[in-house]
Write a protein that holds these residues in place. Sequence first.
Motif, PDB file in Angstrom:
ATOM      1  N   CYS A   1       3.725  15.861   6.029  1.00  0.00           N
ATOM      2  CA  CYS A   1       3.585  14.502   6.545  1.00  0.00           C
ATOM      3  C   CYS A   1       2.401  14.498   7.488  1.00  0.00           C
ATOM      4  N   ILE A   2       1.526  13.510   7.314  1.00  0.00           N
ATOM      5  CA  ILE A   2       0.362  13.496   8.194  1.00  0.00           C
ATOM      6  C   ILE A   2       0.727  13.054   9.601  1.00  0.00           C
TER       7      ILE A   2
ATOM      8  N   CYS B   1      -1.642   7.095   4.561  1.00  0.00           N
ATOM      9  CA  CYS B   1      -0.622   7.787   3.778  1.00  0.00           C
ATOM     10  C   CYS B   1      -0.829   7.609   2.283  1.00  0.00           C
TER      11      CYS B   1
ATOM     12  N   CYS C   1       1.240   9.832  -0.428  1.00  0.00           N
ATOM     13  CA  CYS C   1       2.518  10.460  -0.113  1.00  0.00           C
ATOM     14  C   CYS C   1       3.603   9.819  -0.972  1.00  0.00           C
TER      15      CYS C   1
ATOM     16  N   MET D   1       7.451   4.899   8.688  1.00  0.00           N
ATOM     17  CA  MET D   1       6.334   5.234   9.568  1.00  0.00           C
ATOM     18  C   MET D   1       5.007   5.187   8.838  1.00  0.00           C
TER      19      MET D   1
ATOM     20  N   PRO E   1      -0.024  14.351   1.242  1.00  0.00           N
ATOM     21  CA  PRO E   1      -0.160  15.339   2.315  1.00  0.00           C
ATOM     22  C   PRO E   1       0.356  16.711   1.882  1.00  0.00           C
TER      23      PRO E   1
ATOM     24  N   GLU F   1       5.772   7.245   0.622  1.00  0.00           N
ATOM     25  CA  GLU F   1       5.114   6.136   1.309  1.00  0.00           C
ATOM     26  C   GLU F   1       5.794   4.783   1.105  1.00  0.00           C
TER      27      GLU F   1
ATOM     28  N   MET G   1       9.631  15.378   9.217  1.00  0.00           N
ATOM     29  CA  MET G   1       9.286  14.602   8.025  1.00  0.00           C
ATOM     30  C   MET G   1      10.197  13.382   7.998  1.00  0.00           C
ATOM     31  N   PRO G   2       9.633  12.192   7.893  1.00  0.00           N
ATOM     32  CA  PRO G   2      10.467  10.991   7.952  1.00  0.00           C
ATOM     33  C   PRO G   2      11.583  10.974   6.900  1.00  0.00           C
TER      34      PRO G   2
ATOM     35  N   CYS H   1       8.784   4.795   3.423  1.00  0.00           N
ATOM     36  CA  CYS H   1       8.684   5.409   4.729  1.00  0.00           C
ATOM     37  C   CYS H   1       8.534   4.360   5.827  1.00  0.00           C
TER      38      CYS H   1
HETATM   39  S1  SF4 Z   1       2.735  10.957   5.155  1.00  0.00           S
HETATM   40 FE1  SF4 Z   1       2.973   8.864   5.812  1.00  0.00          FE
HETATM   41  S2  SF4 Z   1       4.255   7.939   4.258  1.00  0.00           S
HETATM   42 FE2  SF4 Z   1       4.418  10.129   4.010  1.00  0.00          FE
HETATM   43  S3  SF4 Z   1       6.166  10.667   5.187  1.00  0.00           S
HETATM   44 FE3  SF4 Z   1       4.448  10.920   6.562  1.00  0.00          FE
HETATM   45  S4  SF4 Z   1       4.269   8.967   7.604  1.00  0.00           S
HETATM   46 FE4  SF4 Z   1       5.605   8.639   5.864  1.00  0.00          FE
END
Ligand code: SF4
Lengths: 302, 684
Positions: free
Chosen positions: B315-316, B297, B284, B292, B302, B287, B246-247, B290
Motif C-alpha cells: 500500500c502506498i 493509487c 491497486c 483511503m 503497489p 482501490e 494495509m487498508p 479502499c
Molecule cells: S494503495 Fe491506495 S487504494 Fe491501495 S490499499 Fe493503499 S491506499 Fe488503498
Amino acid sequence: MSLQEEELAEELRQPPRAPSRLRMVGGRFFGSTQGRIGFAVLAAMFLLAFVGPLFSPWTYTDKDFTAFLQPPSAEHWFGTLQTGADVYAVTLRGMQKSLIVGLLAALLSTALAATVGAFAGYFAGWTDRTLSWITELLLVLPAFLILAIMSPLFGDGQWVLFVVMLALFLWMVTSKIVRGMTISLKQREYIQAARFMGVPPVKIIFRHVIPNLSSLLIVDATLNVSAAILTETSLSYFGFGIQPPDVSFGTLIADGAKTAVYAPWTFWFVAALLVVTVLAVNLIGDALRDAFDPSAARKVRR
Amino acid sequence: MTAGEPVLEVRDLHVTFGDVRAVRGVSYAVRPGEVLGIVGESGSGKSVTSAAVMGLLPPSATVTGSVRLRGQELIGAPEKRLTALRGKTISMVFQDPLSALTPVYRVGDQIAEAVRIHQKVTKEQAMVRAVELLDLVGIPNPGQRALGFPHEFSGGMRQRAVIAMAIANDPDVIICDEPTTALDVTIQAQVLEVLKTAQRETGAAIVMITHDLGVVAGFADRVLVMYAGRPVEVGAVDDIYYRMRMPYTVGLLGSIPRVDRGGRQPLVPIEGAPPSPAALPPGCPFEPRCPMAVEECSVAEPALLEVGPGHEAACIRWADVGVRPPGRHAAQAAAAVRGGRGAQEVVLRVDGLVKQYPLMKGSLFKRRVGTVHAVAGISFDIRQGETLGLVGESGCGKTTTLMEILELVKPQDGRIVVLGQDTARLAAGDRMAIRRDMQVVFQDPLASLDPRMTVHDILAEPLRTHRRGDTGSRVRELLRLVGLDESHAARYPQDFSGGQRQRIGIARALALEPKLVVLDEPVSALDVSIQAGVINLLDALKSRLGLSYLFVAHDLAVVRYIADRVAVMYLGRIAEIGQVDTVYDGPMHPYTQALLSAIPLPDPERERTRRRILLDGDLPSPADPPSGCRFRTRCPKFRTLAANERSRCVESEPEVRALAQDHGVACHYAEKLEVVQNHEESHP
Ligand code: SF4
Ligand code: SF4
C-alpha cells in the motif's frame, strides 16, 4: 426519510416500463440472429402457404387436362402432376395443412407433457398415481393402429381432431421426464420461498416449475414439430392421414416419391419446403431456449 | 518463531488459466515447526496457490515461478518425483475429508497404504502404525475404528483420519486448505487441537489456508493476507492483527463479528465486492473499495514494501494506516437499553413443539426401524420488534423448527401461534394473511431466487400474490431500500454477487411489509467483508420498519450482533435461552459454555491466553438420544460430578428453568462461567 417526497418524485417521473420476464424473453429472442432469421423464414412460409395460392390461376382441385406431368413452365410454375393438377397449388395447399397440423400438434403435445408431468410431480399422492397411470396406459396403446382405425373420421374439415389425436400420442415420454425433474425442482429453495409467500400451487407450477424446464420443453417441442409432420406423412402414405381430395406434405411426398426419378418437380419442391420449414422451426427453438435461459445469453455475448 | 532453513520456499508464483490471472506473484517461506496462515476471501487465489505448490492444478493452468521443497525445485519437476514427494515430504489436508478418502476401502487400510507407499514395511507393521496414528489424532477405539469405512465416520472423525494420513510419513510440510470450514465450531476446536498435536509430533511446518481470521489468530506464527491473487500484507501474527499497514486488512478485521463484543455497534463492512480476476483495475486492486484511496493509487499496482521487521504491506499509504492496539475498538457506546419485554405484543409463540421423522430402512420394502426425534419439545416466544437468535450446531433441530413454523400446519405435538393465530386452527384465509405478514429469507441467495426470473418479477411476485397494486414503483422503492440500483430490476439473479443477491432476497421478504421475518442462516454463505454489510442492513431495516426476526444461525458471533435474545439448541432441545448479553457474558449451561469457548477470536493475544472447553466426541444420533439430559454423553460438568449427583442427569431430563430474569437454563447443575470476557472489561 420522508417517504412522501419520494413518492411524489416517483409520480412526477414517467416510470420506465417494468422489465418483466415476458418482455425480456421477447427482447432477447428478437435480439438474436437465429431468432430473427427463424421467425422471418417461418412467417414467410405461412405467408406463402396462405397468400401464395391467390396469385395462381389454379386451385388445388383443378385439373389441367392439357398438361399431364409437365415440367415447370409459365403456365404451371412448379409443373403438373400425373393427374394434371398444378404442383404449385397443391404444394401450397399441402403446406397449409402440414404447417398447422405440425405446429399445433407439437405445441399441444408439449403443453400436455409439461402440464401433466409437472402436476404429477408437484402434487405427488393420488394426483401423481392417477396421472402416471394414464400416461402409462397411453404409452402401451398402439398409436398407429388407433390412428389408422380412426382415419375415416379425419375426412372433410376434421383436421382439428387429427391434430388432437396426433398430439395425444406424442407427449408421454416427455411427461415422464418432466415429472422426474419437477420432483427434484420442488425441493429447491425458490419454490419453497414461493410456497411460504402464499403463492397457490397451480401458479407455482406455471410460474416457477415449467419455466425452469423450458430448455427441455422447447427442444421437445422443436422435435415434435418434425415428429408430427413425419407421423402425418407416414399415416398419409398408407392413406390414413389427411383424406383426399385434401392434400398434405405427407400425401404429396408419398405420391411424388413414385415419380421423383423422371419428374423431379413432383417431389423436390415439396421436399425442399419441408426441409426449410423444419430448419426454421429448429432455429426458432434454439433462439427461444437461449432467450429463456439467462446463462446462455452471456455465453453468446462473450 | 523457529529459526533454521526454510523447508518450503515459494518465489514469485504465478498461475494463469487462459487469460485469467488467478495468482499474481506469491512468495513465502516456512521454516520447520512454523505455522503460516494464508488468509483471503473467495476468489483471492489462496487455494490455487496451494494447489500449485502441490502440483495438483489441471493441465490448462500455466504455472511460473519457483517452489522449493528442501532446496528441490518442484515447478517443472517430472510427475514421478512429485508423486514421490507428495504424501512423504509434503502432504495436504482438504476442506472436504470425504473426497480425500476412498469410499470403498476401510479407513485403516487407506492409512496403512499411505505408509506403505513411502516406507518399506510389512502389511502388519503398516496396520499397527495406522492404528497408532488414529489414536494420535484422538479417534476413540482406534483398533476397531480402523476397520470402518469412511461413510461410517462423522465429518470431524473423517477429518481426523485425513490428518492421520497426512502425518503418516512424518512430512516436513503439511498444507491445510480450509480444514475446518465444513465443521461445526465444537468439532473445529477439536480438529485444530489435533492439528497442533500432529505438528508437535512431526515438527512439520504448516501452511494453513483459511478465510477465517479467528482460526489463524490462535494457530499461526505468521500471516499472509491475499487479495485479488496477490499477497497484500505479510507479517508476524501480532503485526497483522494489531499493527496492520494495509487498508484491506483493517477492513477485514473491522468487518468480522466478534463473539466477545457486546452488540449494537454496527460492523464496518468493506464497500463493494472483490474484483473479478479477469478484469482487474489498473492500479491497486483494492482501490475501488479502499476508503483511503487517493489518485495515485490507480496509477500502478503497489509492490510489497517492508514496513517493519519481517512485516510487508502493499500500500502506498501504509504509513497513514491507523494501527490498532489490542482492545482499542472496545470503547463503545453502552448497549442501547433493551426495555422490558412484557409490554410488547407476542408475534410468535412456540410451545412444546415436537417433530419426529420415521427412520426407514431398505430400498424395496421400506420398514420403519426407528424414530428421529428432530425437535423434542421446545418453547420460546418473540415479541414485536425483537430478534431471537436460534443457534446450534448441525443436527440440533433448528432448521426443522423453522420449517415447522413456516409450514403453518398443526404440529405433531405442541402449539405454534403466529401473530395471535394458532396454526392448528387456521382457515385458508387466515393462513394467507399470515403468509403475508411472515416472510422468509433463505441461506443460499442463489438457490432461493428463481434463476429464470428477472429481479423485477422476483420482487413483484409477493405483491401480485397478495394483490398489491402498483408493483413498478414498489419494486423500485424496495431496491433502493436494500441499497441496490433501480436499474438492476431488469437483470437476472446470476448477474449479481453473493451479497447483492442476498439483498434481493431480503427485499423480496420486505415487499409486503411483514411483521415477522424468519431468517435461515442469511449470511453464512457470504464472505466476511460482504457479510458485515448484510448484517448492518438487516439491523437497520429492523429498527426502521419495526420488524421482528427469528434468526437461525450456527455462528454465535453473528447472533450476538443482531439478536436481542438467543436460544441455544442441542439435539432437539433448548439448552439455554435468554437475553443475548446475559447468555454470552455468563453462560450457565455447560454446552453453551463449550460452544462459546470454541469460537476462535480474531485476536492473537487473547487466543493464546484463553481457556478452551473441549467437548468429547460427536453429536449423538437424534434417533437414539441419551436418557435424561441429552448432553450428558459430552458434558464436561457431568464428569466432575459425584456418582450420586450424576444419577440425576441420567434419569431425569432437565427442563428449562428461569434462573434469572429472562434467562432460562436446562441443566440440573447450572452455574455461571465466564468464557469470553468482554472486550471492554479486559482492556479498560
Ligand atoms: S494503495 Fe491506495 S487504494 Fe491501495 S490499499 Fe493503499 S491506499 Fe488503498
Ligand atoms: S444436567 Fe447434568 S449432564 Fe446435563 S448439562 Fe447439566 S450437568 Fe451436564
